[in-house]
Design a protein around this motif. Structure first.
Motif, PDB file in Angstrom:
ATOM      1  N   ASN A   1      34.365  26.898  30.235  1.00 14.53           N
ATOM      2  CA  ASN A   1      34.557  25.924  28.923  1.00 14.53           C
ATOM      3  C   ASN A   1      33.414  26.681  27.793  1.00 14.53           C
ATOM      4  O   ASN A   1      33.642  26.447  26.733  1.00 14.53           O
ATOM      5  CB  ASN A   1      34.046  24.648  29.434  1.00 14.53           C
ATOM      6  N   GLN A   2      32.485  27.260  28.434  1.00 11.29           N
ATOM      7  CA  GLN A   2      31.611  27.870  27.386  1.00 11.29           C
ATOM      8  C   GLN A   2      31.918  29.233  26.921  1.00 11.29           C
ATOM      9  O   GLN A   2      31.630  29.747  25.853  1.00 11.29           O
ATOM     10  CB  GLN A   2      30.193  28.370  28.098  1.00 11.29           C
ATOM     11  N   GLY A   3      33.029  29.642  27.354  1.00  7.24           N
ATOM     12  CA  GLY A   3      33.843  30.739  26.818  1.00  7.24           C
ATOM     13  C   GLY A   3      33.116  32.278  27.271  1.00  7.24           C
ATOM     14  O   GLY A   3      33.440  33.104  26.705  1.00  7.24           O
ATOM     15  N   ASN A   4      32.235  32.145  28.239  1.00 10.18           N
ATOM     16  CA  ASN A   4      31.794  33.387  28.869  1.00 10.18           C
ATOM     17  C   ASN A   4      32.043  33.550  30.195  1.00 10.18           C
ATOM     18  O   ASN A   4      31.241  34.193  31.222  1.00 10.18           O
ATOM     19  CB  ASN A   4      30.148  33.510  28.546  1.00 10.18           C
ATOM     20  N   LEU A   5      33.461  33.524  30.474  1.00 10.54           N
ATOM     21  CA  LEU A   5      33.809  33.966  31.852  1.00 10.54           C
ATOM     22  C   LEU A   5      34.120  35.511  31.772  1.00 10.54           C
ATOM     23  O   LEU A   5      34.286  35.998  30.857  1.00 10.54           O
ATOM     24  CB  LEU A   5      35.368  33.568  32.106  1.00 10.54           C
ATOM     25  N   GLY A   6      33.838  36.170  32.739  1.00 14.46           N
ATOM     26  CA  GLY A   6      33.654  37.601  32.865  1.00 14.46           C
ATOM     27  C   GLY A   6      34.879  38.290  32.407  1.00 14.46           C
ATOM     28  O   GLY A   6      35.799  38.259  32.770  1.00 14.46           O
ATOM     29  N   LYS A   7      34.879  39.335  31.624  1.00 11.40           N
ATOM     30  CA  LYS A   7      35.940  40.126  30.762  1.00 11.40           C
ATOM     31  C   LYS A   7      35.181  41.685  30.802  1.00 11.40           C
ATOM     32  O   LYS A   7      34.172  41.584  30.367  1.00 11.40           O
ATOM     33  CB  LYS A   7      36.387  39.707  29.523  1.00 11.40           C
ATOM     34  N   LYS A   8      36.049  42.613  31.418  1.00 12.15           N
ATOM     35  CA  LYS A   8      35.656  43.859  31.307  1.00 12.15           C
ATOM     36  C   LYS A   8      36.430  44.654  30.423  1.00 12.15           C
ATOM     37  O   LYS A   8      37.711  44.156  30.154  1.00 12.15           O
ATOM     38  CB  LYS A   8      35.543  44.389  32.594  1.00 12.15           C
ATOM     39  N   LYS A   9      36.337  45.706  29.965  1.00  9.91           N
ATOM     40  CA  LYS A   9      37.007  46.547  28.829  1.00  9.91           C
ATOM     41  C   LYS A   9      38.018  47.278  29.560  1.00  9.91           C
ATOM     42  O   LYS A   9      39.038  47.249  29.081  1.00  9.91           O
ATOM     43  CB  LYS A   9      35.941  47.372  28.153  1.00  9.91           C
ATOM     44  N   SER A  10      37.815  48.032  30.823  1.00  9.41           N
ATOM     45  CA  SER A  10      38.523  48.748  31.306  1.00  9.41           C
ATOM     46  C   SER A  10      39.434  47.938  32.727  1.00  9.41           C
ATOM     47  O   SER A  10      38.789  46.949  32.843  1.00  9.41           O
ATOM     48  CB  SER A  10      37.976  50.091  32.046  1.00  9.41           C
ATOM     49  N   LYS A  11      40.548  48.270  32.686  1.00 10.00           N
ATOM     50  CA  LYS A  11      41.469  47.672  33.845  1.00 10.00           C
ATOM     51  C   LYS A  11      40.825  47.744  35.096  1.00 10.00           C
ATOM     52  O   LYS A  11      40.916  46.746  35.810  1.00 10.00           O
ATOM     53  CB  LYS A  11      42.857  48.125  33.826  1.00 10.00           C
TER      54      LYS A  11
ATOM     55  N   ALA B   1      37.694  47.991  36.023  1.00  9.73           N
ATOM     56  CA  ALA B   1      36.406  47.185  36.373  1.00  9.73           C
ATOM     57  C   ALA B   1      36.758  45.664  36.117  1.00  9.73           C
ATOM     58  O   ALA B   1      36.279  44.947  37.005  1.00  9.73           O
ATOM     59  CB  ALA B   1      35.542  47.486  34.834  1.00  9.73           C
ATOM     60  N   GLN B   2      37.903  45.368  35.347  1.00  7.74           N
ATOM     61  CA  GLN B   2      38.527  43.954  35.351  1.00  7.74           C
ATOM     62  C   GLN B   2      39.032  43.757  36.848  1.00  7.74           C
ATOM     63  O   GLN B   2      38.984  42.724  37.498  1.00  7.74           O
ATOM     64  CB  GLN B   2      39.583  43.791  34.330  1.00  7.74           C
ATOM     65  N   ASP B   3      39.790  44.895  37.556  1.00  9.64           N
ATOM     66  CA  ASP B   3      40.463  44.516  38.644  1.00  9.64           C
ATOM     67  C   ASP B   3      39.394  44.353  39.836  1.00  9.64           C
ATOM     68  O   ASP B   3      39.409  43.502  40.623  1.00  9.64           O
ATOM     69  CB  ASP B   3      41.403  45.491  39.119  1.00  9.64           C
ATOM     70  N   LEU B   4      38.439  44.971  39.698  1.00 14.10           N
ATOM     71  CA  LEU B   4      37.125  44.892  40.836  1.00 14.10           C
ATOM     72  C   LEU B   4      36.525  43.481  40.779  1.00 14.10           C
ATOM     73  O   LEU B   4      36.136  42.874  41.620  1.00 14.10           O
ATOM     74  CB  LEU B   4      36.169  45.921  40.298  1.00 14.10           C
ATOM     75  N   LEU B   5      36.300  43.073  39.309  1.00 16.99           N
ATOM     76  CA  LEU B   5      35.566  41.912  38.958  1.00 16.99           C
ATOM     77  C   LEU B   5      36.460  40.727  39.752  1.00 16.99           C
ATOM     78  O   LEU B   5      36.034  39.720  40.111  1.00 16.99           O
ATOM     79  CB  LEU B   5      35.615  41.691  37.578  1.00 16.99           C
ATOM     80  N   ASN B   6      37.903  40.753  39.444  1.00 15.54           N
ATOM     81  CA  ASN B   6      38.618  39.693  39.931  1.00 15.54           C
ATOM     82  C   ASN B   6      38.886  39.701  41.459  1.00 15.54           C
ATOM     83  O   ASN B   6      39.293  38.813  41.937  1.00 15.54           O
ATOM     84  CB  ASN B   6      40.051  40.018  39.533  1.00 15.54           C
ATOM     85  N   SER B   7      38.411  40.719  42.111  1.00 16.48           N
ATOM     86  CA  SER B   7      38.582  41.076  43.654  1.00 16.48           C
ATOM     87  C   SER B   7      37.401  40.666  44.546  1.00 16.48           C
ATOM     88  O   SER B   7      37.350  40.707  45.612  1.00 16.48           O
ATOM     89  CB  SER B   7      39.182  42.281  43.803  1.00 16.48           C
ATOM     90  N   LEU B   8      36.322  40.391  43.496  1.00 17.89           N
ATOM     91  CA  LEU B   8      34.906  40.011  44.478  1.00 17.89           C
ATOM     92  C   LEU B   8      34.968  38.935  45.254  1.00 17.89           C
ATOM     93  O   LEU B   8      34.604  39.126  46.246  1.00 17.89           O
ATOM     94  CB  LEU B   8      33.733  40.315  43.653  1.00 17.89           C
ATOM     95  N   ILE B   9      35.471  37.779  44.571  1.00 21.50           N
ATOM     96  CA  ILE B   9      35.564  36.483  45.455  1.00 21.50           C
ATOM     97  C   ILE B   9      36.497  36.801  46.769  1.00 21.50           C
ATOM     98  O   ILE B   9      36.025  36.329  47.840  1.00 21.50           O
ATOM     99  CB  ILE B   9      35.847  35.527  44.703  1.00 21.50           C
ATOM    100  N   PRO B  10      37.664  37.251  46.668  1.00 14.25           N
ATOM    101  CA  PRO B  10      38.567  37.307  47.986  1.00 14.25           C
ATOM    102  C   PRO B  10      38.018  38.242  48.810  1.00 14.25           C
ATOM    103  O   PRO B  10      37.933  38.163  50.009  1.00 14.25           O
ATOM    104  CB  PRO B  10      39.730  37.834  47.195  1.00 14.25           C
ATOM    105  N   MET B  11      37.410  39.485  48.322  1.00 14.44           N
ATOM    106  CA  MET B  11      36.708  40.317  49.230  1.00 14.44           C
ATOM    107  C   MET B  11      35.425  39.899  49.831  1.00 14.44           C
ATOM    108  O   MET B  11      35.324  39.857  51.202  1.00 14.44           O
ATOM    109  CB  MET B  11      36.419  41.598  48.337  1.00 14.44           C
ATOM    110  N   GLY B  12      34.737  38.975  49.144  1.00 16.24           N
ATOM    111  CA  GLY B  12      33.745  38.266  49.914  1.00 16.24           C
ATOM    112  C   GLY B  12      34.205  37.267  51.010  1.00 16.24           C
ATOM    113  O   GLY B  12      33.680  37.278  52.080  1.00 16.24           O
ATOM    114  N   MET B  13      35.518  36.689  50.797  1.00 15.02           N
ATOM    115  CA  MET B  13      35.910  35.831  51.892  1.00 15.02           C
ATOM    116  C   MET B  13      36.622  36.664  53.087  1.00 15.02           C
ATOM    117  O   MET B  13      36.142  36.177  54.323  1.00 15.02           O
ATOM    118  CB  MET B  13      37.000  35.034  51.325  1.00 15.02           C
TER     119      MET B  13
END
Length: 101
Positions: free
Chosen positions: A29-39, A41-53
């Motif tokens: 809602n604040q508009g500062n959800l994580g975005k990375k420039k490279s694909k 880095a974005q894939d790593l960012l998107n997989s952190l929560i499932p890898m933690g599980m």
């Protein structure tokens, strides 16, 4: 005692999930959800929560093998705690900025 061991993971993990979802909703809602420039880095960012599980489940299995606690209890609690740690890793990696991507 059996009823407590059955309900405790649901209550604890449910609280963790509600906390994480509300924090992510707030960031969105604040508009500062994580975005990375490279694909990558974005894939790593998107997989952190499932890898933690996944890591939490693995640790739960290990604890379940060595202690006399139900395997269902330890795996579900491990997944919930891993979900929380994955979210914290997500937060830390989001705050690093785009210089590391």
């Amino acid at each position: 005692m059996g009823l407590i061991m059955a309900i405790a993971p649901v209550v604890i993990v449910g609280g963790i999930v509600v906390y994480v979802i509300e924090r992510l909703k707030h960031k969105y809602n604040q508009g500062n959800l994580g975005k990375k420039k490279s694909k990558g880095a974005q894939d790593l960012l998107n997989s952190l929560i499932p890898m933690g599980m996944l890591f939490g489940c693995a640790i739960g299995v290990i604890f379940g093998m060595f202690f006399s606690i139900s395997l269902v209890f330890t795996v579900s609690l491990g997944a919930g705690i891993g979900y929380l740690f994955g979210f914290f890793a997500y937060e830390i990696y989001c705050n690093k900025g785009n210089t590391y991507s």
